[in-house]
Design an enzyme around this catalytic site. Structure first.
Site, PDB file in Angstrom:
ATOM      1  CG  ASP A  83      68.013  63.256 102.624  1.00  0.00           C
ATOM      2  OD1 ASP A  83      68.433  64.201 101.929  1.00  0.00           O
ATOM      3  OD2 ASP A  83      67.962  62.088 102.196  1.00  0.00           O
ATOM      4  CD  GLU A 150      71.804  62.503  97.893  1.00  0.00           C
ATOM      5  OE1 GLU A 150      72.651  62.276  97.015  1.00  0.00           O
ATOM      6  OE2 GLU A 150      71.837  61.958  99.027  1.00  0.00           O
ATOM      7  CG  ASP A 174      76.103  65.547  98.391  1.00  0.00           C
ATOM      8  OD1 ASP A 174      76.686  65.280  99.455  1.00  0.00           O
ATOM      9  OD2 ASP A 174      75.221  64.815  97.908  1.00  0.00           O
ATOM     10  CG  HIS A 462      75.864  56.592 102.996  1.00  0.00           C
ATOM     11  ND1 HIS A 462      75.532  56.222 101.707  1.00  0.00           N
ATOM     12  CD2 HIS A 462      75.691  57.928 103.051  1.00  0.00           C
ATOM     13  CE1 HIS A 462      75.178  57.295 101.022  1.00  0.00           C
ATOM     14  NE2 HIS A 462      75.273  58.346 101.817  1.00  0.00           N
TER      15      HIS A 462
END
Length: 494
Positions: A83, A150, A174, A462
């Site tokens: 995701d 996540e 990640d 983000h």
């Protein structure tokens, strides 16, 4: 995979990685809605004959056979999440939640046009797929662990069936800082302050205004929390509270933030004020806005507060309720609270007010608190509980996971450091991150895992400013290839 088609990716290496990455940009994959990308991976696994398992939490584990001569090597688990955070500028026609990411090449950086890029964590998925399908790259047995949800509290990892993991070395892909090998991370806890407050009809001839905060940098509420960036919900609360002290008004709604783990960039409140004091309120808010702009002049210079006329059918909260709600927003802590004693300049404990939501008579303030020291979080939760009680509200607490404690004696770390030094002629930085990595959860589910995390340079994840450094992707790829090769070499070759 076919050849890379997007002009922004023309000529980039490794070609197979970028082809897989491009394919992911065309697939909607917001948290909890990963079915399209799961089907994409399923089809790819079937094409290559890889064994695939899916647990009740919808996480995937693919088994990739060793290359010739490496069959007896230990199984290595490569891990990342499917995701992504789907943020977009309000004016952008693109939307990651609908599979519309337009790639833009800006020198040595790759970004998206008006949206998040999805390098977090498309980088991991693309790297796994490219490595697994290339038979010329030597490796032992591999497990590709692809988790879901996540970005909403590591939900996929929390629901993961640990019995599916056979390997004892876990490589998380990640991380977002080139040249750094990560060996620890912060745990986290979600909290919701919910305040029910009475409303009543506005005064005759009252004016309705929308007060909006925008222009902030935003970013990851863990990795970027130490930069002193503005939090749109807190800025909005401050501007309103300061104005309210001189020009009383009544709050109708307060909403801001789109993701629990992103620093809010936008927030809007609707207020009701006597028509005879509208101009005075506008001036008071501008006075507060000027002070706020000055406060963030060096860390977040673009943040701004604007006032526009608005319409609403909702009754405002009472005068007393308005005071209580604005006090509650002011009381909720946001930002770094303590530094790590183990690593220089690393935040140990923080909290971030990620969302404000108005629903009927209720205002909800959703925070995400983090710490690599589990014993520090109760004090943070206590402050949030006190804010809720003082406002006559209630606090809901959801403990997500504990921290991943560093093991500087890790054999995997020693091998990765040696590979890094051999490839790049310098020592890597060994560190921890003030963010949640799924290693913290998976390590609890599979005791004895030797875990490490690394990745390319990704900035402003983000947020629509997210970008990934193209040269560091190639470095990341070379290190991954060398690492799995080294881990699988027969003893006589070591």
């Amino acid at each position: 995979m076919g050849a890379v088609e997007t002009t922004a990716l023309t000529g980039l290496e490794p070609r197979s990685f970028w082809a897989h990455f491009e394919a992911l940009t065309r697939i909607p994959r917001p948290s909890r809605q990963e079915e399209p990308v799961i089907e994409h991976v399923r089809a790819w696994a079937a094409e290559h004959g890889f064994e695939l398992h899916q647990d009740a939490g919808r996480n995937l584990v693919l088994r990739v056979p060793a290359t010739s001569g490496r069959e007896s090597a230990p199984t290595v688990s490569l891990q990342g999440h499917l995701d992504m955070v789907c943020e977009r500028d309000p004016s952008s026609p693109n939307d990651p939640a609908e599979g519309r990411i337009v790639l833009v090449r800006d020198g040595d950086w790759l970004k998206a046009d008006g949206t998040t890029l999805g390098a977090d964590d498309g980088v991991a998925i693309a790297a796994m797929m490219a490595l697994a399908e290339d038979e010329s790259l030597p490796h032992g047995p591999l497990e590709l662990l692809m988790t879901v949800a996540e970005e909403v509290g590591l939900e996929g990892a929390n629901a993961f069936d640990g019995s599916l993991v056979e390997g004892r070395i876990l490589v998380n892909l990640d991380s977002e800082e080139d040249g750094k090998l990560t060996v620890g991370c912060a745990g986290s806890t979600d909290t919701w302050i919910r305040i029910e407050a009475p409303r009543e009809a506005p005064g005759a001839g009252a004016a309705t205004l929308a007060v909006t905060v925008s222009g902030g940098l935003g970013g990851h509420s863990g990795m970027n929390i130490e930069y002193g960036r503005s939090n749109a919900v807190k800025v909005l609360g401050r501007a309103l509270r300061e104005a309210h002290a001189t020009v009383p008004f009544r709050l109708v709604s307060l909403d801001g933030g789109k993701s629990r783990n992103a620093i809010p960039r936008d927030a809007t409140a609707v207020v009701s004020v006597g028509a005879d004091r509208e101009a005075e309120l506008r001036a008071a808010i501008e006075t507060a806005a000027a002070t706020i702009r000055d406060a963030f002049s060096k860390t977040d210079a673009g943040v701004d507060v604007t006032v526009d006329s608005a319409e609403t059918a909702a009754e405002p909260w009472t005068e007393a309720a308005t005071t209580t709600l604005l006090d509650a927003v002011a009381l909720v802590p946001t930002g770094p609270l303590a530094l790590s004693p183990d690593f220089d300049d690393l935040v140990e404990t923080s909290t971030s007010l990620g969302e404000a939501i108005t629903e009927s008579d209720r205002l909800t303030l959703h925070s995400l608190s983090r710490s690599s020291n589990d014993a520090a979080l109760p004090e943070v939760i206590g402050a949030l509980d006190a804010a809720a009680r003082l406002a006559g509200g209630e606090l809901e607490v959801k403990y997500n996971y504990g921290g991943w404690r560093p093991n500087l004696q890790s054999p995997a770390l020693a091998t990765l450091r040696a590979s890094y030094e051999r490839l790049f002629g310098e020592e890597p930085i060994v560190t921890a991150v003030h963010a949640g990595l799924e290693t913290a959860v998976i390590g609890d589910k599979v005791p004895g895992l030797d875990m490490i995390s690394f990745g390319p340079q990704i900035e402003a994840p983000h947020s629509p400013d997210e970008r990934v450094s193209i040269p560091t992707v190639e470095r990341f790829w070379r290190l991954l290839v060398a690492f799995v090769d080294e881990l699988s070499k027969p003893v006589k070759e070591a």
